[in-house]
Write a protein that holds these residues in place. Structure first.
Motif, PDB file in Angstrom:
ATOM      1  N   THR A 111      -2.199  -3.682  57.656  1.00 18.07           N
ATOM      2  CA  THR A 111      -3.129  -4.285  56.697  1.00 18.07           C
ATOM      3  C   THR A 111      -4.584  -3.952  57.028  1.00 18.07           C
ATOM      4  O   THR A 111      -5.431  -3.882  56.129  1.00 18.07           O
ATOM      5  CB  THR A 111      -2.929  -5.808  56.626  1.00 18.07           C
ATOM      6  N   TYR A 134       6.932   5.216  44.825  1.00 21.00           N
ATOM      7  CA  TYR A 134       8.077   4.318  44.675  1.00 21.00           C
ATOM      8  C   TYR A 134       9.172   4.963  43.833  1.00 21.00           C
ATOM      9  O   TYR A 134      10.371   4.804  44.118  1.00 21.00           O
ATOM     10  CB  TYR A 134       7.640   3.000  44.031  1.00 21.00           C
ATOM     11  N   ARG A 180      10.656 -10.918  49.137  1.00 23.67           N
ATOM     12  CA  ARG A 180       9.457 -11.649  49.522  1.00 23.67           C
ATOM     13  C   ARG A 180       9.146 -12.826  48.601  1.00 23.67           C
ATOM     14  O   ARG A 180       8.260 -13.621  48.889  1.00 23.67           O
ATOM     15  CB  ARG A 180       8.251 -10.699  49.522  1.00 23.67           C
ATOM     16  N   THR A 220       1.941  -5.686  61.473  1.00 24.72           N
ATOM     17  CA  THR A 220       1.381  -6.142  60.204  1.00 24.72           C
ATOM     18  C   THR A 220      -0.133  -6.076  60.214  1.00 24.72           C
ATOM     19  O   THR A 220      -0.762  -5.615  59.248  1.00 24.72           O
ATOM     20  CB  THR A 220       1.829  -7.589  59.908  1.00 24.72           C
ATOM     21  N   LEU A 236      14.982   0.973  50.887  1.00 25.32           N
ATOM     22  CA  LEU A 236      14.329  -0.013  50.029  1.00 25.32           C
ATOM     23  C   LEU A 236      15.252  -1.192  49.746  1.00 25.32           C
ATOM     24  O   LEU A 236      14.829  -2.346  49.756  1.00 25.32           O
ATOM     25  CB  LEU A 236      13.909   0.631  48.701  1.00 25.32           C
ATOM     26  N   LEU A 257      15.303  -4.001  52.315  1.00 23.35           N
ATOM     27  CA  LEU A 257      14.127  -4.819  52.556  1.00 23.35           C
ATOM     28  C   LEU A 257      14.352  -6.247  52.080  1.00 23.35           C
ATOM     29  O   LEU A 257      15.012  -6.486  51.069  1.00 23.35           O
ATOM     30  CB  LEU A 257      12.902  -4.228  51.839  1.00 23.35           C
ATOM     31  N   ASP A 277       7.800 -11.187  60.239  1.00 22.26           N
ATOM     32  CA  ASP A 277       7.393  -9.795  60.449  1.00 22.26           C
ATOM     33  C   ASP A 277       6.741  -9.628  61.825  1.00 22.26           C
ATOM     34  O   ASP A 277       6.256 -10.596  62.421  1.00 22.26           O
ATOM     35  CB  ASP A 277       6.399  -9.358  59.369  1.00 22.26           C
ATOM     36  N   PRO A 333      12.358  -2.767  45.755  1.00 23.33           N
ATOM     37  CA  PRO A 333      13.591  -3.159  46.452  1.00 23.33           C
ATOM     38  C   PRO A 333      14.636  -3.782  45.524  1.00 23.33           C
ATOM     39  O   PRO A 333      15.838  -3.552  45.707  1.00 23.33           O
ATOM     40  CB  PRO A 333      13.092  -4.183  47.487  1.00 23.33           C
ATOM     41  N   GLY A 390       5.963  -3.042  45.766  1.00 26.46           N
ATOM     42  CA  GLY A 390       6.736  -3.498  46.911  1.00 26.46           C
ATOM     43  C   GLY A 390       7.669  -4.645  46.577  1.00 26.46           C
ATOM     44  O   GLY A 390       8.670  -4.875  47.272  1.00 26.46           O
ATOM     45  N   ALA A 391       7.354  -5.390  45.526  1.00 30.50           N
ATOM     46  CA  ALA A 391       8.232  -6.480  45.087  1.00 30.50           C
ATOM     47  C   ALA A 391       9.324  -5.978  44.142  1.00 30.50           C
ATOM     48  O   ALA A 391      10.464  -6.455  44.184  1.00 30.50           O
ATOM     49  CB  ALA A 391       7.409  -7.567  44.399  1.00 30.50           C
ATOM     50  N   MET A 412       0.416  -1.511  44.922  1.00 30.06           N
ATOM     51  CA  MET A 412       1.142  -1.530  46.186  1.00 30.06           C
ATOM     52  C   MET A 412       2.002  -2.786  46.314  1.00 30.06           C
ATOM     53  O   MET A 412       3.192  -2.714  46.666  1.00 30.06           O
ATOM     54  CB  MET A 412       0.157  -1.441  47.350  1.00 30.06           C
ATOM     55  N   ASN A 413       1.413  -3.939  46.015  1.00 31.52           N
ATOM     56  CA  ASN A 413       2.155  -5.189  46.203  1.00 31.52           C
ATOM     57  C   ASN A 413       3.212  -5.405  45.124  1.00 31.52           C
ATOM     58  O   ASN A 413       4.334  -5.833  45.429  1.00 31.52           O
ATOM     59  CB  ASN A 413       1.187  -6.367  46.241  1.00 31.52           C
TER      60      ASN A 413
END
Length: 220
Positions: free
Chosen positions: A167, A75, A94, A163, A88, A91, A158, A202, A198-199, A194-195
Motif C-alpha cells: 500500500t 484482470y 473481502r 500489506t 484469483l 483469494l 493479512d 475473484p 480486486g473484489a 484496482m479495488n
C-alpha cells in the motif's frame, strides 16, 4: 519550519493513523457503519487541515481512465489464463457480510476511495509537498498511506509488513498521478479500478472455474 507549522504537520500525519488503527477498530462497527464513519471523518479532516486543493481537469480524467483501463486489462488477462484464474479463485472474499453489488457500488467508492483519496491525495499530500517539497512529501505521504492499512490488514489476517509495503507503493503511484495531473481525479479512478477489480475478479474466477468443472466429461 516554525513550531506552529511543525505541530500542525505532525498532527496532520498522526490523525489519520490514529483514526484508522486505533479509533475506528474500537468502534465495533459493521461494514455499513465503517463506510459512513470513514467518509464522515475524511470530510471533517479535509475541512480541518489547511491544504492547497487540487483541481479537476480533462487531463486528470484521461490519465485516470487510461490507468484504470490498464488495471482492468490486467484482470481480464488473469481471468483468461487458467493458472492465473485459479489463483484469483483462491483469494478470500473481502466483503462477505454484504451483497457483492453493494460492496462494489457503495463501500469501495465511498468507504475506501472517497475517504482515502480525500485524506491523502486531497489533503495530506499537498500539505507535505508544501512543507517539505515534492520529493520528501511524496515519501512521507506514501508511507503514511501504507501505515493507515495496519489495522485493516490485521482484521482480515493479512501479512502486515507485506500489506504496508504494497500500500505504500500504491500510495506513491497515486501521489505521482496527483502531482502529474494536479488533481485527485486520476488517482481516484485508478484506486477505484484496482479495488473494484480486486473484489469482482475473484468472484468471476470462481464462477468460471465452477462452470468449467461442471462441463468436464464425467461430471454429469
Amino acid at each position: 519550519m516554525r513550531p506552529r507549522q511543525a505541530a500542525g504537520t505532525i498532527a496532520a500525519v498522526a490523525l489519520p493513523l490514529i483514526w484508522s488503527n486505533a479509533v475506528l477498530p474500537r468502534l465495533g462497527l459493521g461494514i455499513r457503519g465503517r463506510t459512513a464513519a470513514n467518509a464522515g471523518w475524511a470530510t471533517a479532516y479535509a475541512l480541518a487541515v489547511p491544504a492547497e486543493p487540487g483541481r479537476s481537469s480533462w487531463r486528470g480524467v484521461r490519465c485516470g481512465l487510461l490507468a484504470a483501463s490498464g488495471v482492468i486489462a490486467g484482470y481480464v488477462v488473469a481471468l483468461a489464463v487458467p493458472s492465473l484464474r485459479w489463483q484469483l479463485a483462491e483469494l478470500a472474499d473481502r466483503g462477505p457480510d454484504v451483497p457483492a453489488t453493494e460492496w462494489v457500488a457503495v463501500h469501495i467508492p465511498i468507504g475506501t476511495v472517497y475517504s482515502e483519496e480525500l485524506v491523502f491525495r486531497g489533503t495530506l499530500d499537498p500539505l507535505l509537498d508544501h512543507v517539505f517539497g515534492p520529493r520528501i512529501g511524496a515519501l512521507l505521504g506514501a508511507a503514511t498511506f501504507g501505515l493507515w492499512h495496519i489495522a485493516p490488514a490485521r482484521a482480515v489476517g493479512d501479512n502486515i509488513p507485506a500489506t504496508v509495503a504494497v500500500t505504500t507503493a500504491g500510495g506513491f503511484v497515486f501521489g505521482w498521478l496527483r502531482r502529474r495531473t494536479a488533481g485527485t481525479v486520476a488517482p481516484a479512478l485508478l484506486h477505484l479500478a484496482m479495488n473494484a477489480g480486486g473484489a469482482i475478479a475473484p468472484r468471476l474466477a470462481r464462477r468460471i472455474e465452477a462452470s468449467s468443472r461442471g462441463c468436464r466429461p464425467g461430471n454429469n
